[in-house]
Each structure stands twice: as structure tokens, then as C-alpha cells.
Design a protein around this motif. Sequence first.
Motif, mmCIF file in Angstrom:
data_model
loop_
_atom_site.group_PDB
_atom_site.id
_atom_site.type_symbol
_atom_site.label_atom_id
_atom_site.label_comp_id
_atom_site.label_asym_id
_atom_site.label_seq_id
_atom_site.Cartn_x
_atom_site.Cartn_y
_atom_site.Cartn_z
ATOM 1 N N ARG A 92 -20.690 -3.400 6.807
ATOM 2 C CA ARG A 92 -19.405 -2.741 7.101
ATOM 3 C C ARG A 92 -19.566 -1.726 8.233
ATOM 4 N N LEU A 93 -20.683 -0.996 8.234
ATOM 5 C CA LEU A 93 -20.969 -0.043 9.303
ATOM 6 C C LEU A 93 -21.130 -0.764 10.638
ATOM 7 N N ALA A 94 -21.811 -1.900 10.625
ATOM 8 C CA ALA A 94 -21.952 -2.690 11.855
ATOM 9 C C ALA A 94 -20.594 -3.177 12.336
ATOM 10 N N GLN A 95 -19.714 -3.518 11.405
ATOM 11 C CA GLN A 95 -18.387 -4.005 11.777
ATOM 12 C C GLN A 95 -17.547 -2.916 12.428
ATOM 13 N N ILE A 96 -17.591 -1.704 11.901
ATOM 14 C CA ILE A 96 -16.705 -0.663 12.433
ATOM 15 C C ILE A 96 -17.292 0.060 13.638
ATOM 16 N N THR A 97 -18.610 -0.044 13.865
ATOM 17 C CA THR A 97 -19.205 0.647 15.015
ATOM 18 C C THR A 97 -19.336 -0.221 16.252
ATOM 19 N N THR A 98 -19.067 -1.496 16.129
ATOM 20 C CA THR A 98 -19.106 -2.376 17.292
ATOM 21 C C THR A 98 -17.698 -2.856 17.601
ATOM 22 N N PRO A 99 -17.432 -3.186 18.857
ATOM 23 C CA PRO A 99 -16.077 -3.614 19.217
ATOM 24 C C PRO A 99 -15.788 -5.083 18.905
#
Length: 148
Positions: A92-99
Motif C-alpha cells: 500500500r505504501l508503494a502504491q501511494i508513494t509512486t505515481p
Amino acid sequence: MRLSSGKGRKDCPTDLRRVKIRREDDKVLVFISNDLKRSAAEIAALYKSRWQIELFFKWIKQNLKVKRFLGRSENAVRIQVLTAMIAYLLLRLAQITTPCKLSLQQIARRISLNLTRRCSLLELFSDPPDSMEVNLLQNQGSLELAYA
């Protein structure tokens, strides 16, 4: 109200209550509860919050391959559940921190397919190049190997 079957009376000797809730979409949900103190709205709210937890664990089972527990002790089960939850939070962190516009499931699949490859998240979640560009790169690479 009590259960009417002999097995039901034996297995659940406590008083029960039937609660009917009508949702916003006019669907009627019926619950049987042993909570005789809370209102019907409170029981529906508890069910709704529990349903979110059920959906979360369903996602973990489907996408993080937690089909069965590896250990039988309470500690082993807790460790496995916590590990799955940490993996979910990292995804989830990877999803929200990348465009990227990928779903959580697509991100999990891309990461699992590229575990042995060293690359940045931006590179991993970017769209693949055109097929013409890939063919040129492959041909160029084979030429370099042939003349090296």
C-alpha cells in the motif's frame, strides 16, 4: 428467542435475538445475535466494521498466498498474520508513494515476479516500452555481443 432444533438448543442454550436491517440500497439483512442490549443500528454498525476486516483478510489470502498457517501455536499464527499485514502495508505504501495507477493486486504481482531483479519502484511500475523499441534493443544487444 431460542434455537428450535435439539442440537441448536444443546450447542447454544443462550437467548438470541433476530435483527433486521434495511440498507440504503433497500436490501434487507437479517442477523441473529446474542447481544440483547445494543440497538439494531449498533449491531449493524458492528457487522459493517467486521465485514471490512473480512474483506481485508480475503484480500490477504488471495494475493499474499496465506492459504494455511505454517505453525499451530498461537504465536506462530500471530507471526504469520502480522507478516502478511506488514507485506500489505508495504504494498500500500508503494502504491501511494509512486505515481502509478496500478491496483494493489497488480503491484503485488509485479513485485513477486521481479523479486530477484534489482530496480527502483518507479522503474518497476512504469509502462513497458513499445514492442518496436524492445526489438531494436534486443537486436542492438545481439550485435554488441557478436562483435565484442
